[in-house]
Scaffold this motif. Structure first.
Motif, short mmCIF file in Angstrom:
data_model
loop_
_atom_site.label_atom_id
_atom_site.label_comp_id
_atom_site.label_asym_id
_atom_site.label_seq_id
_atom_site.Cartn_x
_atom_site.Cartn_y
_atom_site.Cartn_z
N LEU A 58 0.84 -1.19 0.00
CA LEU A 58 0.00 0.00 0.00
C LEU A 58 0.88 1.24 0.00
N HIS A 59 0.66 2.11 -0.98
CA HIS A 59 1.30 3.42 -1.02
C HIS A 59 0.29 4.44 -0.51
N LEU A 60 0.63 5.11 0.55
CA LEU A 60 -0.20 6.21 1.04
C LEU A 60 0.45 7.51 0.61
N VAL A 61 -0.30 8.31 -0.11
CA VAL A 61 0.20 9.59 -0.62
C VAL A 61 -0.58 10.68 0.10
N ALA A 62 0.15 11.65 0.65
CA ALA A 62 -0.49 12.69 1.46
C ALA A 62 0.20 14.03 1.25
N ASN A 63 -0.47 15.06 1.76
CA ASN A 63 0.08 16.41 1.79
C ASN A 63 0.48 16.92 0.40
N THR A 64 -0.32 16.57 -0.59
CA THR A 64 -0.04 17.05 -1.94
C THR A 64 -0.27 18.55 -2.03
N VAL A 65 0.70 19.24 -2.57
CA VAL A 65 0.62 20.68 -2.78
C VAL A 65 0.86 20.94 -4.26
N ILE A 66 -0.06 21.64 -4.88
CA ILE A 66 0.13 22.09 -6.26
C ILE A 66 1.05 23.30 -6.16
N THR A 67 2.25 23.20 -6.72
CA THR A 67 3.23 24.28 -6.56
C THR A 67 3.16 25.31 -7.68
N SER A 68 2.63 24.92 -8.84
CA SER A 68 2.37 25.87 -9.92
C SER A 68 1.36 25.24 -10.85
N TRP A 69 0.62 26.09 -11.58
CA TRP A 69 -0.37 25.52 -12.48
C TRP A 69 -0.79 26.54 -13.53
N THR A 70 -1.16 25.99 -14.67
CA THR A 70 -1.87 26.72 -15.70
C THR A 70 -3.04 25.80 -16.07
N GLU A 71 -3.78 26.16 -17.08
CA GLU A 71 -4.88 25.28 -17.48
C GLU A 71 -4.38 23.98 -18.08
N GLU A 88 -0.81 22.69 -17.55
CA GLU A 88 0.34 22.08 -16.90
C GLU A 88 0.33 22.43 -15.42
N ALA A 89 0.80 21.48 -14.62
CA ALA A 89 0.87 21.71 -13.18
C ALA A 89 2.08 20.99 -12.62
N THR A 90 2.60 21.52 -11.53
CA THR A 90 3.62 20.83 -10.77
C THR A 90 3.08 20.62 -9.37
N ARG A 148 0.68 17.20 -17.36
CA ARG A 148 0.10 18.00 -18.43
C ARG A 148 -1.28 17.45 -18.75
N ARG A 149 -2.13 18.36 -19.14
CA ARG A 149 -3.49 17.97 -19.51
C ARG A 149 -3.44 17.30 -20.89
N HIS A 150 -4.12 16.18 -20.99
CA HIS A 150 -4.30 15.48 -22.26
C HIS A 150 -5.80 15.32 -22.45
N ASP A 151 -6.39 16.12 -23.31
CA ASP A 151 -7.85 16.21 -23.43
C ASP A 151 -8.41 16.61 -22.07
N THR A 152 -9.16 15.75 -21.42
CA THR A 152 -9.73 16.09 -20.12
C THR A 152 -9.01 15.40 -18.96
N THR A 153 -7.95 14.67 -19.27
CA THR A 153 -7.22 13.89 -18.25
C THR A 153 -5.85 14.50 -18.02
N TRP A 154 -5.39 14.44 -16.79
CA TRP A 154 -4.04 14.88 -16.46
C TRP A 154 -3.12 13.68 -16.44
N LEU A 155 -1.98 13.78 -17.15
CA LEU A 155 -1.00 12.71 -17.23
C LEU A 155 0.36 13.23 -16.77
N PHE A 156 1.15 12.34 -16.22
CA PHE A 156 2.49 12.71 -15.78
C PHE A 156 3.39 12.97 -16.97
N GLN A 157 4.06 14.11 -16.94
CA GLN A 157 5.14 14.38 -17.89
C GLN A 157 6.44 13.89 -17.28
N ARG A 158 6.57 14.13 -15.98
CA ARG A 158 7.74 13.66 -15.24
C ARG A 158 7.34 13.41 -13.80
N ARG A 159 7.74 12.26 -13.29
CA ARG A 159 7.51 11.93 -11.87
C ARG A 159 8.85 11.50 -11.30
N VAL A 160 9.30 12.22 -10.28
CA VAL A 160 10.55 11.87 -9.61
C VAL A 160 10.19 11.37 -8.22
#
Length: 136
Positions: free
Chosen positions: A74-87, A89-91, A119-131
């Motif tokens: 189980l991966h628990l992911v928490a405390n997500t903060v959007i650090t920058s965004w446009t319509e 692309e987001a980090t 990055r947005r792909h149509d109506t879905t957000w997909l990872f461009q880069r995940r570190v």
């Protein structure tokens, strides 16, 4: 009026980013490598700091096959903060805790963080880069 539109856009971006992050955790825990690869842009990059970097969906699919679960995890992911965004692309940055279950129960195996560019792909957000970085 622009504040209301901006808020809806920010909320929409945040919801899309959160959905991608959650889908990744569920697919990873279930060993669904095809689903993991499809959460990335075709030229996307998955970097596991100090372990490996996979570029493109085929490499991501093949690379994650080595991490297929051999027991419940189980991966628990928490405390997500959007650090920058446009319509389009987001980090974001998130904390993670990875648990595995054995005969004595669930135990934390590691903790770390995700640094994401999506990055947005149509109506879905997909990872461009995940570190993925593991913390000592």
């Amino acid at each position: 009026m622009s504040t209301s539109i901006e808020a809806r856009t920010e909320a929409s971006v945040a919801a899309g980013v959160q959905a991608a992050i959650a889908a990744y955790a569920h697919a990873l825990d279930a060993g669904r490598n095809d689903d993991i690869a499809e959460l990335f842009q075709p030229e996307g990059v998955a970097e596991i700091a100090g372990v490996a970097t996979f570029e493109g969906r085929d490499a991501i699919r093949a690379g994650y096959a080595a991490f297929a679960p051999t027991r419940p995890q189980l991966h628990l992911v928490a405390n997500t903060v959007i650090t920058s965004w446009t319509e389009d692309e987001a980090t974001a940055v998130s904390n993670l805790a990875f648990f595995q279950r054995d005969d004595s129960g669930w135990a934390v195996q590691l903790v770390g963080r995700y640094d994401d560019t999506l990055r947005r792909h149509d109506t879905t957000w997909l990872f461009q880069r995940r570190v993925t970085t593991f913390l000592p």
